[in-house]
Design an enzyme around this catalytic site. Structure first.
Site, short mmCIF file in Angstrom:
data_model
loop_
_atom_site.label_atom_id
_atom_site.label_comp_id
_atom_site.label_asym_id
_atom_site.label_seq_id
_atom_site.Cartn_x
_atom_site.Cartn_y
_atom_site.Cartn_z
N PRO A 134 -12.43 -30.14 -23.04
CA PRO A 134 -11.59 -30.98 -22.18
C PRO A 134 -12.04 -30.99 -20.72
O PRO A 134 -12.56 -30.01 -20.20
CB PRO A 134 -10.20 -30.35 -22.30
CG PRO A 134 -10.45 -28.95 -22.75
CD PRO A 134 -11.70 -28.98 -23.57
N ASP A 135 -11.85 -32.13 -20.11
CA ASP A 135 -12.15 -32.31 -18.69
C ASP A 135 -10.96 -31.79 -17.89
O ASP A 135 -9.81 -31.93 -18.30
CB ASP A 135 -12.35 -33.82 -18.43
CG ASP A 135 -12.77 -34.11 -17.01
OD1 ASP A 135 -12.88 -33.17 -16.21
OD2 ASP A 135 -12.97 -35.29 -16.69
N PHE A 136 -11.23 -31.19 -16.75
CA PHE A 136 -10.15 -30.68 -15.89
C PHE A 136 -9.26 -31.80 -15.36
O PHE A 136 -8.06 -31.68 -15.33
CB PHE A 136 -10.73 -29.92 -14.70
CG PHE A 136 -11.14 -28.51 -15.00
CD1 PHE A 136 -11.31 -28.07 -16.30
CD2 PHE A 136 -11.35 -27.61 -13.97
CE1 PHE A 136 -11.69 -26.77 -16.58
CE2 PHE A 136 -11.73 -26.30 -14.23
CZ PHE A 136 -11.90 -25.89 -15.54
N ARG A 137 -9.87 -32.89 -14.92
CA ARG A 137 -9.15 -33.87 -14.10
C ARG A 137 -8.65 -35.10 -14.85
O ARG A 137 -8.01 -35.96 -14.26
CB ARG A 137 -10.04 -34.31 -12.92
CG ARG A 137 -10.22 -33.20 -11.91
CD ARG A 137 -11.19 -33.56 -10.81
NE ARG A 137 -11.20 -32.54 -9.78
CZ ARG A 137 -11.81 -31.37 -9.90
NH1 ARG A 137 -12.47 -31.08 -11.01
NH2 ARG A 137 -11.77 -30.47 -8.94
N ASN A 143 -21.56 -27.75 -15.50
CA ASN A 143 -20.84 -27.18 -16.64
C ASN A 143 -21.23 -25.72 -16.87
O ASN A 143 -22.33 -25.30 -16.53
CB ASN A 143 -21.10 -28.00 -17.89
CG ASN A 143 -20.63 -29.44 -17.72
OD1 ASN A 143 -19.64 -29.70 -17.02
ND2 ASN A 143 -21.31 -30.38 -18.33
N ASP A 174 -20.73 -24.15 -20.03
CA ASP A 174 -20.59 -23.92 -21.47
C ASP A 174 -21.89 -23.56 -22.20
O ASP A 174 -21.86 -23.17 -23.37
CB ASP A 174 -19.98 -25.15 -22.14
CG ASP A 174 -20.65 -26.45 -21.70
OD1 ASP A 174 -21.89 -26.55 -21.81
OD2 ASP A 174 -19.94 -27.37 -21.25
N HIS A 181 -22.55 -23.79 -11.45
CA HIS A 181 -21.29 -23.06 -11.47
C HIS A 181 -21.32 -21.85 -12.42
O HIS A 181 -20.27 -21.32 -12.78
CB HIS A 181 -20.14 -24.00 -11.84
CG HIS A 181 -19.93 -25.07 -10.83
ND1 HIS A 181 -19.42 -26.33 -11.14
CD2 HIS A 181 -20.18 -25.11 -9.49
CE1 HIS A 181 -19.37 -27.07 -10.03
NE2 HIS A 181 -19.81 -26.35 -9.03
#
Length: 239
Positions: free
Chosen positions: A32-35, A103, A105, A120
């Site tokens: 899922p995307d945060f925004r 990302n 992940d 990040h």
């Protein structure tokens, strides 16, 4: 269709491509995307996600942080999608020089990409804040409560939390690749997260490609804009 042909031609003609990607590259794998409307930031928690994922919250409320982190930030069962796979292929044939990603992940590496700059950090790397020993993600998953090192120090994910700065060495490498790129492809990002989004200003060329489902604030700077699914766009590229 013309835009897809333009993209195809730009890729075929270049052997110095750099890709800069954001959350939209991973959402097509089911992360899922945060925004987005149904993203992390629009769900209800005891604290705002931005607060939970901050350095100060990690230090002061580590157990709650890990409860949230393990439930909402780790998606180890998902597979790379068509964009990840095509990018790895472009690197293998010598066209793509680097993947720069926001990302955490590890899906680019899972797809086979070798030169990945993770702005990040990564959920797959974790380290002891006391002695510096590194652990893989299994240590975090298997731990009850707060993961601890053999020295009893607290283990922290090697991800950039709010209030923390980006790694200078990673930034320097990203700037170098972007500033020397022939073609810069930006995909799956609204270019709203700084300082990472500011890196594209180092691009000096005239083959800036933006691929995103929605428009971005940088569209006017691009030489080619494609508003579509990044997996669909990359799937159509023939090498």
């Amino acid at each position: 269709m013309q835009k897809y042909n333009e993209l195809q031609d730009l890729i075929l003609e270049s052997n110095n491509i750099v890709f800069f990607g954001g959350a939209g590259v991973s959402t097509e794998s089911g992360i899922p995307d945060f925004r987005s409307v149904d993203g992390l930031y629009n769900q209800k928690y005891s604290y705002p996600p931005e607060q939970i994922l901050s350095h100060s919250f990690f230090i002061s409320n580590t157990e709650y942080f890990y409860d949230f982190y393990k439930n909402k930030m780790l998606f180890l069962e998902v597979s790379p999608n068509k964009a990840h796979i095509k990018l790895a292929e472009l690197e293998r044939v010598g066209k793509l020089k680097a993947v720069i990603t926001q990302n955490i992940d590890g899906l680019h590496q899972k797809a086979g990409s070798k030169n990945v700059l993770e702005l990040h950090g990564s959920v797959h790397r974790n380290y002891c804040m006391k002695c510096g020993k590194f652990y893989d993600v299994d240590k975090v998953i298997e731990s009850k409560g707060i993961p601890r090192c053999t020295c009893n120090g607290i283990i922290k994910p090697d991800v950039v939390l709010y209030e923390e700065g980006l790694d200078n060495e990673t930034i320097d490498k990203a700037v170098n690749y972007i500033s020397n790129a022939d073609v810069l492809i930006i995909g799956g990002t609204s270019l709203a997260v700084y300082p990472a989004a500011g890196l594209i200003r180092y691009y000096k060329g005239n083959k800036l490609i933006l691929i995103n489902k929605s428009s971005t604030s940088m569209d006017s700077m691009a030489n080619l804009v494609i508003n579509d699914s990044i997996g669909k766009v990359f799937e159509g590229i023939k090498l």
